[in-house]
Structures are given as C-alpha cells and as structure tokens.
Design a protein around this motif. Structure first.
Motif, PDB file in Angstrom:
ATOM      1  N   LEU A 123       0.831  -1.208   0.000  1.00 20.71           N
ATOM      2  CA  LEU A 123       0.000   0.000   0.000  1.00 20.71           C
ATOM      3  C   LEU A 123       0.861   1.252   0.000  1.00 20.71           C
ATOM      4  CD1 LEU A 123      -2.911  -0.926   2.437  1.00 20.71           C
ATOM      5  CD2 LEU A 123      -3.069  -0.497  -0.018  1.00 20.71           C
ATOM      6  N   HIS A 124       1.964   1.211   0.743  1.00 17.30           N
ATOM      7  CA  HIS A 124       2.875   2.359   0.792  1.00 17.30           C
ATOM      8  C   HIS A 124       3.496   2.603  -0.577  1.00 17.30           C
ATOM      9  CE1 HIS A 124       5.682   5.256   2.381  1.00 17.30           C
ATOM     10  NE2 HIS A 124       6.666   4.579   1.818  1.00 17.30           N
ATOM     11  N   VAL A 125       3.930   1.536  -1.253  1.00 16.12           N
ATOM     12  CA  VAL A 125       4.516   1.667  -2.585  1.00 16.12           C
ATOM     13  C   VAL A 125       3.480   2.222  -3.559  1.00 16.12           C
ATOM     14  CG1 VAL A 125       5.418   0.350  -4.550  1.00 16.12           C
ATOM     15  CG2 VAL A 125       6.287  -0.095  -2.256  1.00 16.12           C
ATOM     16  N   ASP A 126       2.249   1.687  -3.492  1.00 20.74           N
ATOM     17  CA  ASP A 126       1.180   2.185  -4.357  1.00 20.74           C
ATOM     18  C   ASP A 126       0.912   3.668  -4.105  1.00 20.74           C
ATOM     19  OD1 ASP A 126       0.974  -0.377  -5.335  1.00 20.74           O
ATOM     20  OD2 ASP A 126      -0.866  -0.862  -4.225  1.00 20.74           O
ATOM     21  N   ASP A 127       0.890   4.049  -2.833  1.00 18.63           N
ATOM     22  CA  ASP A 127       0.646   5.437  -2.465  1.00 18.63           C
ATOM     23  C   ASP A 127       1.742   6.337  -3.019  1.00 18.63           C
ATOM     24  OD1 ASP A 127      -0.879   7.459  -1.100  1.00 18.63           O
ATOM     25  OD2 ASP A 127       0.654   7.465   0.464  1.00 18.63           O
ATOM     26  N   CYS A 128       2.991   5.910  -2.887  1.00 16.73           N
ATOM     27  CA  CYS A 128       4.120   6.696  -3.415  1.00 16.73           C
ATOM     28  C   CYS A 128       4.016   6.829  -4.929  1.00 16.73           C
ATOM     29  CB  CYS A 128       5.451   6.052  -3.023  1.00 16.73           C
ATOM     30  SG  CYS A 128       5.841   6.207  -1.275  1.00 16.73           S
ATOM     31  N   GLY A 129       3.602   5.777  -5.603  1.00 10.72           N
ATOM     32  CA  GLY A 129       3.423   5.829  -7.057  1.00 10.72           C
ATOM     33  C   GLY A 129       2.368   6.842  -7.453  1.00 10.72           C
ATOM     34  N   LEU A 130       1.271   6.873  -6.701  1.00 18.90           N
ATOM     35  CA  LEU A 130       0.210   7.850  -6.991  1.00 18.90           C
ATOM     36  C   LEU A 130       0.696   9.282  -6.781  1.00 18.90           C
ATOM     37  CD1 LEU A 130      -2.866   6.042  -5.389  1.00 18.90           C
ATOM     38  CD2 LEU A 130      -2.356   6.322  -7.830  1.00 18.90           C
ATOM     39  N   VAL A 131       1.468   9.496  -5.743  1.00 18.90           N
ATOM     40  CA  VAL A 131       2.026  10.829  -5.484  1.00 18.90           C
ATOM     41  C   VAL A 131       2.938  11.241  -6.633  1.00 18.90           C
ATOM     42  CG1 VAL A 131       3.571  12.152  -3.982  1.00 18.90           C
ATOM     43  CG2 VAL A 131       1.793  10.723  -2.981  1.00 18.90           C
ATOM     44  N   LEU A 132       3.762  10.336  -7.104  1.00 20.48           N
ATOM     45  CA  LEU A 132       4.654  10.652  -8.228  1.00 20.48           C
ATOM     46  C   LEU A 132       3.858  10.991  -9.489  1.00 20.48           C
ATOM     47  CD1 LEU A 132       7.465   7.992  -7.720  1.00 20.48           C
ATOM     48  CD2 LEU A 132       7.622  10.457  -7.353  1.00 20.48           C
ATOM     49  N   GLN A 133       2.761  10.272  -9.734  1.00 18.31           N
ATOM     50  CA  GLN A 133       1.934  10.574 -10.902  1.00 18.31           C
ATOM     51  C   GLN A 133       1.326  11.968 -10.814  1.00 18.31           C
ATOM     52  OE1 GLN A 133      -0.985   7.461 -11.130  1.00 18.31           O
ATOM     53  NE2 GLN A 133       0.406   6.016 -12.126  1.00 18.31           N
ATOM     54  N   VAL A 134       0.810  12.323  -9.647  1.00 15.42           N
ATOM     55  CA  VAL A 134       0.211  13.643  -9.463  1.00 15.42           C
ATOM     56  C   VAL A 134       1.267  14.730  -9.609  1.00 15.42           C
ATOM     57  CG1 VAL A 134      -0.928  15.150  -7.774  1.00 15.42           C
ATOM     58  CG2 VAL A 134      -1.692  12.796  -8.056  1.00 15.42           C
ATOM     59  N   ASN A 135       2.444  14.510  -9.010  1.00 12.46           N
ATOM     60  CA  ASN A 135       3.517  15.496  -9.134  1.00 12.46           C
ATOM     61  C   ASN A 135       3.938  15.675 -10.590  1.00 12.46           C
ATOM     62  OD1 ASN A 135       3.631  16.082  -6.438  1.00 12.46           O
ATOM     63  ND2 ASN A 135       5.387  14.768  -6.002  1.00 12.46           N
ATOM     64  N   SER A 136       4.025  14.585 -11.312  1.00 15.22           N
ATOM     65  CA  SER A 136       4.407  14.645 -12.719  1.00 15.22           C
ATOM     66  C   SER A 136       3.381  15.454 -13.519  1.00 15.22           C
ATOM     67  CB  SER A 136       4.528  13.232 -13.282  1.00 15.22           C
ATOM     68  OG  SER A 136       4.832  13.272 -14.656  1.00 15.22           O
ATOM     69  N   ALA A 137       2.098  15.207 -13.288  1.00 12.75           N
ATOM     70  CA  ALA A 137       1.049  15.955 -13.984  1.00 12.75           C
ATOM     71  C   ALA A 137       1.112  17.441 -13.627  1.00 12.75           C
ATOM     72  CB  ALA A 137      -0.321  15.381 -13.644  1.00 12.75           C
ATOM     73  N   PHE A 138       1.370  17.741 -12.359  1.00 14.70           N
ATOM     74  CA  PHE A 138       1.463  19.140 -11.936  1.00 14.70           C
ATOM     75  C   PHE A 138       2.642  19.834 -12.608  1.00 14.70           C
ATOM     76  CE2 PHE A 138       3.118  22.496  -9.232  1.00 14.70           C
ATOM     77  CZ  PHE A 138       1.998  23.296  -9.073  1.00 14.70           C
ATOM     78  N   TYR A 139       3.806  19.188 -12.606  1.00 15.29           N
ATOM     79  CA  TYR A 139       4.984  19.813 -13.218  1.00 15.29           C
ATOM     80  C   TYR A 139       4.810  19.989 -14.723  1.00 15.29           C
ATOM     81  CZ  TYR A 139       7.411  19.419  -8.797  1.00 15.29           C
ATOM     82  OH  TYR A 139       7.778  19.544  -7.489  1.00 15.29           O
ATOM     83  N   LYS A 140       4.104  19.058 -15.359  1.00 15.65           N
ATOM     84  CA  LYS A 140       3.829  19.192 -16.790  1.00 15.65           C
ATOM     85  C   LYS A 140       2.934  20.410 -17.015  1.00 15.65           C
ATOM     86  CE  LYS A 140       2.002  16.729 -20.781  1.00 15.65           C
ATOM     87  NZ  LYS A 140       1.367  15.504 -21.251  1.00 15.65           N
ATOM     88  N   ALA A 141       1.877  20.551 -16.196  1.00 17.34           N
ATOM     89  CA  ALA A 141       0.991  21.709 -16.302  1.00 17.34           C
ATOM     90  C   ALA A 141       1.747  22.995 -15.991  1.00 17.34           C
ATOM     91  CB  ALA A 141      -0.201  21.546 -15.365  1.00 17.34           C
ATOM     92  N   PHE A 142       2.643  22.955 -15.039  1.00 13.84           N
ATOM     93  CA  PHE A 142       3.439  24.130 -14.682  1.00 13.84           C
ATOM     94  C   PHE A 142       4.332  24.532 -15.855  1.00 13.84           C
ATOM     95  CE2 PHE A 142       7.272  26.065 -12.877  1.00 13.84           C
ATOM     96  CZ  PHE A 142       6.706  27.103 -12.149  1.00 13.84           C
ATOM     97  N   SER A 143       4.970  23.540 -16.473  1.00 12.15           N
ATOM     98  CA  SER A 143       5.839  23.822 -17.625  1.00 12.15           C
ATOM     99  C   SER A 143       5.049  24.425 -18.778  1.00 12.15           C
ATOM    100  CB  SER A 143       6.524  22.542 -18.097  1.00 12.15           C
ATOM    101  OG  SER A 143       7.378  22.050 -17.099  1.00 12.15           O
ATOM    102  N   ASN A 144       3.804  23.991 -18.951  1.00 12.82           N
ATOM    103  CA  ASN A 144       2.947  24.509 -20.020  1.00 12.82           C
ATOM    104  C   ASN A 144       2.203  25.782 -19.614  1.00 12.82           C
ATOM    105  OD1 ASN A 144       3.691  22.342 -21.631  1.00 12.82           O
ATOM    106  ND2 ASN A 144       1.935  21.098 -21.003  1.00 12.82           N
TER     107      ASN A 144
END
Length: 152
Positions: A123-144
């Motif tokens: 569950l911890h690994v899954d949670d960390c993966g979800l956080v990384l996905q959200v961060n990636s989407a945010f940084y992509k939106a920030f770059s754009n």
C-alpha cells in the motif's frame, strides 16, 4: 596526578580507565588542562548511562506502559483528511492492518504478521506511485503554464 576515585553510580566502572587517561593527558599538557570540568562531564555521563541501564535492564519498572499508551491512540490518520474521503478510508485500512500486525506479533503468529507487513508495504509503494503521478502531472501543467490544470 590526582588519586583515582571509584564512583558507586558506575556499575561497570567506566570512569576508572577514562579518568586515568584524562590524568595522563593533563600531565602531558603540563597540568594546564581543566580536569575538574572534564571529570564533572564524565560523572554526568556515567549517571546518565546508569539511568539508561537501569531503565533498559529492569523490565518490571519500565518508564511507561506501552499497552496502555497504545490504547490512547484513536487513529494514526492525520486530522487534515476529511472523513469519508478515499484517503481517509485508506488511512483507516492501514491503521487496521497495523493493529492486526501488532496483535499477530503479540500472539507470536509471525506468518500473519509477515503477510500484514507485506500488505502495508505494498500500500505504501502504491501510495508513493500515486504521489509521483500527481507530481508529474502538476509539473507538466506548470511547464505549459496551464493554471487550470495546475489547480485540478
């Protein structure tokens, strides 16, 4: 050289060799070292170590009752998570799994404990993966420079 003293609060006589080397250092330095401060420091350290040893080696007089303190814990969930949300339910699930883990260890059911530990880790690994996905989407939106996507 000053005569060595035996200190009753030091059950393993840690001070005798330390104070001997301190006296040797003072003699080598021409007697200029401040042995009183060094000796007082060693006494404080020995008293602290004796207290630690007393606490650790005397299980019938622990500093607190772990079982009693654990019963005071209502939930490990942070208070910022709204009740009924997916995050809240996940935290409650992890709390229940941790409780099952501790109960299994207490009952010496190590197979169940290992299973619960594995489930919690996954569950911890899954949670960390979800956080990384959200961060990636945010940084992509920030770059754009897409403010609407960043606020989502």
């Amino acid at each position: 050289q000053q005569p060595q003293q035996q200190f009753p609060m030091d059950p393993q006589n840690r001070l005798s060799s330390s104070s001997s080397s301190q006296n040797d250092n003072t003699t080598q330095n021409g007697g200029t070292g401040d042995t009183t401060d060094a000796l007082n420091k060693r006494i404080r350290l020995a008293k602290a170590q004796a207290e630690i040893d007393r606490i650790l080696n005397n299980p019938c007089d622990p500093p607190f009752d772990f079982e009693k303190e654990m019963k005071k814990v209502v939930s490990i969930s942070p208070p910022l998570i709204p009740e009924g949300s997916t995050e809240f339910e996940l935290e409650e699930q992890v709390s229940q799994m941790e409780e099952d883990l501790y109960s299994a260890v207490k009952a010496q059911d190590f197979t169940t404990a290992a299973q619960r530990q594995g489930e919690i880790s996954q569950l911890h690994v899954d949670d960390c993966g979800l956080v990384l996905q959200v961060n990636s989407a945010f940084y992509k939106a920030f770059s754009n420079k897409d403010i609407q996507e960043m606020e989502r």
